[in-house]
Structures are given as structure tokens and as C-alpha cells.
Design a protein around this motif. Structure first.
Motif, PDB file in Angstrom:
ATOM      1  N   GLU A   1       0.799  -1.224   0.000  1.00 31.67           N
ATOM      2  CA  GLU A   1       0.000   0.000   0.000  1.00 31.67           C
ATOM      3  C   GLU A   1       0.829   1.270   0.000  1.00 31.67           C
ATOM      4  N   THR A   2       2.114   1.178   0.328  1.00 29.66           N
ATOM      5  CA  THR A   2       2.993   2.340   0.365  1.00 29.66           C
ATOM      6  C   THR A   2       4.430   1.855   0.343  1.00 29.66           C
ATOM      7  N   TYR A   3       5.361   2.767   0.093  1.00 28.77           N
ATOM      8  CA  TYR A   3       6.780   2.442   0.210  1.00 28.77           C
ATOM      9  C   TYR A   3       7.526   3.711   0.591  1.00 28.77           C
ATOM     10  N   GLY A   4       8.711   3.510   1.136  1.00 25.65           N
ATOM     11  CA  GLY A   4       9.576   4.627   1.445  1.00 25.65           C
ATOM     12  C   GLY A   4      10.805   4.168   2.193  1.00 25.65           C
ATOM     13  N   MET A   5      11.672   5.138   2.484  1.00 27.95           N
ATOM     14  CA  MET A   5      12.912   4.874   3.182  1.00 27.95           C
ATOM     15  C   MET A   5      12.877   5.500   4.568  1.00 27.95           C
ATOM     16  N   LEU A   6      13.347   4.756   5.546  1.00 27.50           N
ATOM     17  CA  LEU A   6      13.573   5.270   6.888  1.00 27.50           C
ATOM     18  C   LEU A   6      15.083   5.427   7.048  1.00 27.50           C
ATOM     19  N   VAL A   7      15.552   6.655   7.134  1.00 32.91           N
ATOM     20  CA  VAL A   7      16.988   6.925   7.270  1.00 32.91           C
ATOM     21  C   VAL A   7      17.265   7.170   8.749  1.00 32.91           C
ATOM     22  N   ALA A   8      18.014   6.248   9.349  1.00 36.48           N
ATOM     23  CA  ALA A   8      18.278   6.296  10.783  1.00 36.48           C
ATOM     24  C   ALA A   8      19.667   6.863  11.043  1.00 36.48           C
ATOM     25  N   ASP A   9      19.744   7.774  11.983  1.00 39.89           N
ATOM     26  CA  ASP A   9      21.034   8.339  12.377  1.00 39.89           C
ATOM     27  C   ASP A   9      21.672   7.392  13.392  1.00 39.89           C
ATOM     28  N   ALA A  10      22.174   6.268  12.862  1.00 40.91           N
ATOM     29  CA  ALA A  10      22.793   5.233  13.687  1.00 40.91           C
ATOM     30  C   ALA A  10      23.735   4.438  12.805  1.00 40.91           C
ATOM     31  N   GLU A  11      24.769   3.872  13.413  1.00 35.92           N
ATOM     32  CA  GLU A  11      25.701   3.015  12.680  1.00 35.92           C
ATOM     33  C   GLU A  11      25.295   1.568  12.926  1.00 35.92           C
ATOM     34  N   THR A  12      24.675   0.968  11.941  1.00 33.51           N
ATOM     35  CA  THR A  12      24.175  -0.398  12.081  1.00 33.51           C
ATOM     36  C   THR A  12      25.043  -1.420  11.361  1.00 33.51           C
ATOM     37  N   GLY A  13      25.696  -1.006  10.282  1.00 33.77           N
ATOM     38  CA  GLY A  13      26.447  -1.959   9.472  1.00 33.77           C
ATOM     39  C   GLY A  13      25.585  -2.716   8.482  1.00 33.77           C
ATOM     40  N   PHE A  14      24.295  -2.351   8.366  1.00 35.57           N
ATOM     41  CA  PHE A  14      23.402  -3.039   7.432  1.00 35.57           C
ATOM     42  C   PHE A  14      22.266  -2.109   7.043  1.00 35.57           C
ATOM     43  N   GLN A  15      21.573  -2.503   5.969  1.00 32.66           N
ATOM     44  CA  GLN A  15      20.298  -1.900   5.589  1.00 32.66           C
ATOM     45  C   GLN A  15      19.269  -3.026   5.704  1.00 32.66           C
ATOM     46  N   LEU A  16      17.994  -2.698   5.851  1.00 32.24           N
ATOM     47  CA  LEU A  16      17.011  -3.743   6.142  1.00 32.24           C
ATOM     48  C   LEU A  16      15.674  -3.448   5.482  1.00 32.24           C
ATOM     49  N   GLU A  17      15.091  -4.492   4.892  1.00 29.90           N
ATOM     50  CA  GLU A  17      13.898  -4.365   4.071  1.00 29.90           C
ATOM     51  C   GLU A  17      12.604  -4.419   4.862  1.00 29.90           C
ATOM     52  N   THR A  18      12.514  -3.714   5.991  1.00 26.65           N
ATOM     53  CA  THR A  18      11.272  -3.747   6.757  1.00 26.65           C
ATOM     54  C   THR A  18      10.099  -3.331   5.854  1.00 26.65           C
ATOM     55  N   GLN A  19       8.981  -4.037   5.995  1.00 30.35           N
ATOM     56  CA  GLN A  19       7.907  -3.995   5.000  1.00 30.35           C
ATOM     57  C   GLN A  19       7.305  -2.601   4.863  1.00 30.35           C
ATOM     58  N   THR A  20       7.298  -2.108   3.659  1.00 30.01           N
ATOM     59  CA  THR A  20       6.791  -0.798   3.220  1.00 30.01           C
ATOM     60  C   THR A  20       7.667   0.369   3.665  1.00 30.01           C
ATOM     61  N   LEU A  21       8.673   0.137   4.524  1.00 31.55           N
ATOM     62  CA  LEU A  21       9.500   1.235   5.049  1.00 31.55           C
ATOM     63  C   LEU A  21      10.906   0.696   5.329  1.00 31.55           C
ATOM     64  N   SER A  22      11.738   0.648   4.282  1.00 25.88           N
ATOM     65  CA  SER A  22      13.063   0.046   4.423  1.00 25.88           C
ATOM     66  C   SER A  22      13.973   0.915   5.282  1.00 25.88           C
ATOM     67  N   LEU A  23      14.758   0.255   6.122  1.00 31.21           N
ATOM     68  CA  LEU A  23      15.666   0.932   7.047  1.00 31.21           C
ATOM     69  C   LEU A  23      17.045   1.096   6.409  1.00 31.21           C
ATOM     70  N   PHE A  24      17.554   2.334   6.414  1.00 32.25           N
ATOM     71  CA  PHE A  24      18.894   2.632   5.909  1.00 32.25           C
ATOM     72  C   PHE A  24      19.660   3.416   6.964  1.00 32.25           C
ATOM     73  N   GLU A  25      20.948   3.136   7.084  1.00 34.30           N
ATOM     74  CA  GLU A  25      21.764   3.968   7.960  1.00 34.30           C
ATOM     75  C   GLU A  25      22.145   5.244   7.218  1.00 34.30           C
ATOM     76  N   ARG A  26      22.165   6.335   7.931  1.00 32.95           N
ATOM     77  CA  ARG A  26      22.412   7.652   7.350  1.00 32.95           C
ATOM     78  C   ARG A  26      23.720   7.707   6.567  1.00 32.95           C
ATOM     79  N   SER A  27      24.750   7.040   7.059  1.00 28.19           N
ATOM     80  CA  SER A  27      26.071   7.159   6.442  1.00 28.19           C
ATOM     81  C   SER A  27      26.121   6.611   5.021  1.00 28.19           C
ATOM     82  N   LEU A  28      25.176   5.731   4.663  1.00 26.61           N
ATOM     83  CA  LEU A  28      25.157   5.237   3.288  1.00 26.61           C
ATOM     84  C   LEU A  28      25.034   6.392   2.306  1.00 26.61           C
ATOM     85  N   PHE A  29      24.320   7.450   2.698  1.00 22.60           N
ATOM     86  CA  PHE A  29      24.049   8.570   1.794  1.00 22.60           C
ATOM     87  C   PHE A  29      24.996   9.754   2.008  1.00 22.60           C
ATOM     88  N   THR A  30      25.830   9.680   3.019  1.00 18.49           N
ATOM     89  CA  THR A  30      26.688  10.832   3.324  1.00 18.49           C
ATOM     90  C   THR A  30      28.175  10.533   3.161  1.00 18.49           C
TER      91      THR A  30
END
Length: 494
Positions: A286-315
């Protein structure tokens, strides 16, 4: 009331008889942890019921190190008589449990919450379990709580076996269910979860929330979801809205201070969606988007409809644009492969990660001239080593105890994408594309197995592919690559 002597003697005899019977009855068996027998996580999941829906409320009080107050309501159907009900749950304190509105007793056994209802629940009957508990984002310093502490709040990362360290559940992807979340946070903070909003956020001035200085955010999924894909984000965030294909609501959740800096990446998502739809068909949720978290996780994660990305991937300036793009597509591809079509057991993980890696590589080839064949030849050169380290793609080795991420070895990523490359070589591009589209269509919102995939591939190819798949999915050594007689495992590509 006075008893006659005859009645008194009869009453005394009856009481003595009841005492004798009670004394001879066996003591109740101690509570034990159960599971559904997953080869990799034998204590995950529980027999005896099918969860239909979760309704979970969290109260976050402003500190991401203090336990959240929570209420988890589980609606299920009993698939057998239940004198006890096992839930997966750890890292929280349970205050009370009710089953169908009646107070129930409970105990713990390893990482199970074992509930004894006042009356047995019979096969085929509905059951509602209500657990009042805490959810601890910092359980004695452990890193596998399921919660990720961000600079200004929390996010969830439950894969593979951490959802039950956040809320009571049947923590296995074989039992998908609908979810409703209600998250109460201090005013000025934003809560976002899987699914779409239900009504407007409630403040003290609106019905349903009488506490001062807080806001309650409510969301609901429209499609069933595995527990490992649940997402709850709390922070000083901005929600950015745009439109994807067919009017799809696209919403990104980002630290407010990073809104402008992240926009060049966020605006790519509609085009990524369009590209994936050209490969395998319409987006399944029903929806999609990115959740950009200000945290160092070492991974990205495909949580349903709202994928989790660490901020540093984009910076991080050293990461090329094509690489970041392809990682975004990897998590997006999971919405079809792994989320909509979920693995029946964790040994089927190669279907998730192999496909996501496949479309990641395909996108990089099409948009950045990163050769798919060269990537697969490199994977082929390393494949025997990956199999020795982690097992073959469809029979991965058990993860190291206490290290869930050890399940996610190279063999389930490019080692499994290599299987798909070999399959395309074996059956041809047209049959392979039909297989991919049929797979996500036929098993949408459900679970499926490796045998389901190999059987469908054989039907589409018009011939028995069991020998091919047995070698590629279960062999200790990598088979010869169809159409590439000069490829050698262990060779370094020129």
C-alpha cells in the motif's frame, strides 16, 4: 446452615475422597520452550495456533535506553486444543496476561512466555491474548534487542530472530499477520511504522489521548507481514511525501536536520519503483519509502513498506552513486522477494537475498555499466569457498549462537544470485522472466518454499529441472556454469 449427622458424615466422606483423588493426580508439567522445528532456529515460532492480527501499543517517554510500556494484543485461531499457549518473548517484563478476556497465569521458559488460560482453548476457536509488558531497548547492554538506538530515538531491526525481544509474538515468517501500531511519544517527536496512518495523530486536544504533552500515532498494514519485518521509528523526524507509480503513496522518514541533504537520494525512489515493476510486475503493498536512521548499524534492512537505511550510506563521499542506487534497489526488491513472498523456513533465505542481489546487479548493469556477467564470474570464482564457509545456498549452516547476522553470509547473496544466473542460462531469458513474474504473483501475501520455486521453474521450462537445482542449491561444490565452459571456481577473473 446446619447439617444432620448423616449429611455431615456423607460430606466428610466426599471431602476425603476428593482429597485422595487430588493427591493422586500428577503435578502439572513445568513450562517448556517450544518451536515449529525450523532447522536453523528450532525454538522460533510456536505450534497450536495461527496468528491473524497484532495490535501493539508502545509508550516512549523520551529516553532510548529506558523500557517502553507496551500492550500487545494477538488475535489467533487455535489449530489444536491449547491448555497452554507459548509465545516468543524475551527482554521485557510481563505485568499481566489475559486470554479471551479472562486473567491467565504465565511463566517463562528460555525465550518463551508460557501462558495458561483459565479454560482450554479448543481447536478451531478464536483466541485473543492480551499481554501488558515492557519493551527494553537496552537489555543489559546486549546488541540483539531488536531495537536500534538512533541519535534521537529508536528504530527496529528484527531480522532474523529479534522481534520477540521487542513484543510477544509467534516469531517466525511462516506465520504472517496483519499489524496495527499505536505509538505514544512526547510532543515534538514523530512516530512512523509499517503501513498507512489510521486517522490523524492524537494529542491532548483530540479524542483518545488524555495525557498531557504527548502525541499518539496510529498505523495499520493492509497486507500480512512477518514479525521480522515490523518497523517502528521514533525520533525528531520529518516525513516527506511524494507519489510513485499508479498513484502509490511514497513516504520517507528522515532526521529533520538532514532533510535537504538527503533529498537527492529520496527523490530517486519513484523511478526505482518503476524499474522494478518493469521487471516483475506491480508493487505489492500500500505504500513504500525509506527510513533513514542516524545510527551506525552496518546493514540496511527491508522492513515492510518502510526500508531501514543507515544515514552514512548517503553521506559517505567515497561511495559511488551507482553503488548507493543499487543498494536502494536491493531493499526495494525485497518488498516482492522476502516480504510479499516470505520464506516458509529460514533455509529458504536464498530466495530472498539471492533475488534482491540479482536485481541490485541488474540495475547497476543497466544504469551504470557495471557488468552483470563480470560480477557473476567473480562470484563463481569464490563460490566453492563460500559454500565451504556457509553451506550451499538452500542448506545454510546454523548461525553462530548469539550472532544472528552470521546467517547472512556471502553464499546467500551473490552466491545465490549466481544460482539465478545459472538458471537463466539453462532455461533462457524469456522463461526466466516468466518464472519471476509468476513467482511473485502466485505467492503474493503468502509463504513459499524452495521446492515451490523449483517446481514452478520446471513447469515453465517444460522439463524436469530437479537435477539442475539439486546440484546448484545443495551441492558442496559449484556445478559447471551453463554456456560458460571456461569459468572455474577458484580462478581469479582477468
Amino acid at each position: 446452615m446446619l447439617l444432620t449427622s448423616r449429611r455431615l458424615r456423607a460430606a466428610l466422606l466426599a471431602a476425603a475422597s476428593a482429597t485422595l483423588v487430588a493427591a493422586t493426580l500428577p503435578a502439572p508439567a513445568p513450562p517448556v520452550a517450544l518451536g515449529i522445528g525450523d532447522p536453523l532456529f528450532p525454538h522460533l515460532g510456536n505450534p497450536g495456533y495461527d496468528v491473524l492480527a497484532y495490535d501493539i501499543s508502545f509508550t516512549y517517554r523520551g529516553s532510548n535506553r529506558k523500557p517502553l510500556d507496551a500492550v500487545t494484543k494477538i488475535d489467533a485461531t487455535a489449530t489444536q486444543r491449547l491448555d497452554r499457549i507459548n509465545l516468543d518473548f524475551a527482554h521485557g517484563t510481563v505485568g499481566s496476561v489475559e486470554v479471551n478476556g479472562e486473567r491467565a497465569t504465565f511463566a517463562t521458559a528460555e525465550e518463551d512466555l508460557v501462558v495458561t488460560p483459565a479454560e482450554p482453548v479448543f481447536k478451531g476457536r478464536p483466541v485473543r491474548i492480551t499481554v501488558r509488558h515492557t519493551s527494553d531497548p537496552d537489555p543489559k547492554g546486549r546488541e540483539d534487542s531488536g531495537w536500534v538506538r538512533t541519535r534521537d530515538g529508536l528504530a527496529m531491526a528484527n531480522q532474523a530472530d529479534a522481534a520477540h525481544r521487542v513484543f510477544p509474538c509467534n516469531d517466525h515468517p511462516a506465520d504472517k499477520a496483519l499489524f496495527t501500531f499505536r505509538v505514544t511519544v512526547p510532543q515534538g517527536m514523530t512516530a512512523v511504522t509499517n503501513g498507512l496512518p489510521v486517522g490523524k495523530p492524537e494529542t491532548p486536544e483530540t479524542p483518545g489521548n488524555t495525557a498531557e504533552g504527548v502525541t499518539t500515532w496510529s498505523y495499520r498494514t493492509s497486507h500480512p507481514m512477518a514479525t521480522e519485518l515490523a518497523q517502528v521509528s521514533v525520533g525528531r523526524s520529518t516525513v516527506v511525501h511524494r507519489t510513485g507509480p499508479h498513484g502509490l503513496p511514497v513516504r520517507d522518514v528522515v532526521p529533520t536536520a538532514e532533510r535537504a541533504r538527503l533529498e537527492p537520494w529520496l527523490k530517486k525512489t519513484p523511478a526505482h519503483l518503476e524499474w522494478m515493476e518493469r521487471q516483475v510486475g506491480r508493487y505489492p503493498f500500500e505504500t513504500y519509502g525509506m527510513l533513514v536512521a542516524d545510527a551506525e548499524t552496518g546493514f540496511q534492512l527491508e522492513t515492510q513498506t518502510l526500508s531501514l537505511f543507515e544515514r552514512s550510506l548517503f553521506t559517505r563521499s567515497e561511495l559511488p552513486e551507482w553503488y548507493v542506487d543499487s543498494i536502494m534497489v536491493h531493499e526495494l526488491a525485497h518488498q516482492w522477494f522476502g516480504n510479499s513472498v516470505s520464506p516458509r523456513s529460514w533455509s529458504d533465505l536464498w530466495l530472498n537475498e539471492g533475488h534482491a542481489s540479482w536485481y541490485e546487479a541488474r540495475y547497476a548493469e543497466e544504469h551504470a555499466e557495471q557488468s552483470l556477467e563480470a560480477r557473476m564470474r567473480e562470484a563463481y570464482a569464490q563460490s566453492d569457498g563460500w559454500r565451504e564457509q556457509g553451506g550451499p545456498p538452500a542448506a545454510p549452516r546454523t548461525p553462530t549462537p548469539g550472532q544472528k547476522v552470521s546467517l547472512f553470509r556471502p553464499v546467500v547473496y551473490d552466491g545465490s544470485a549466481l544460482v539465478l544466473y545459472a538458471l537463466r542460462q539453462e532455461i533462457g531469458e524469456d522463461a526466466f522472466e516468466e518464472l519471476e513474474r509468476r513467482w511473485v504473483r502466485d505467492h503474493r501475501d503468502a509463504t513459499a518454499t524452495t521446492d515451490d520455486f523449483t517446481g514452478l521453474a520446471s513447469r515453465i521450462a517444460g522439463r524436469d529441472l530437479s537435477g539442475f537445482f539439486h546440484a546448484w542449491l545443495y551441492g558442496k561444490k559449484t556445478p559447471a556454469m551453463p554456456g560458460q565452459s571456461d569459468w572455474r571456481s577458484g580462478d581469479k577473473p582477468e
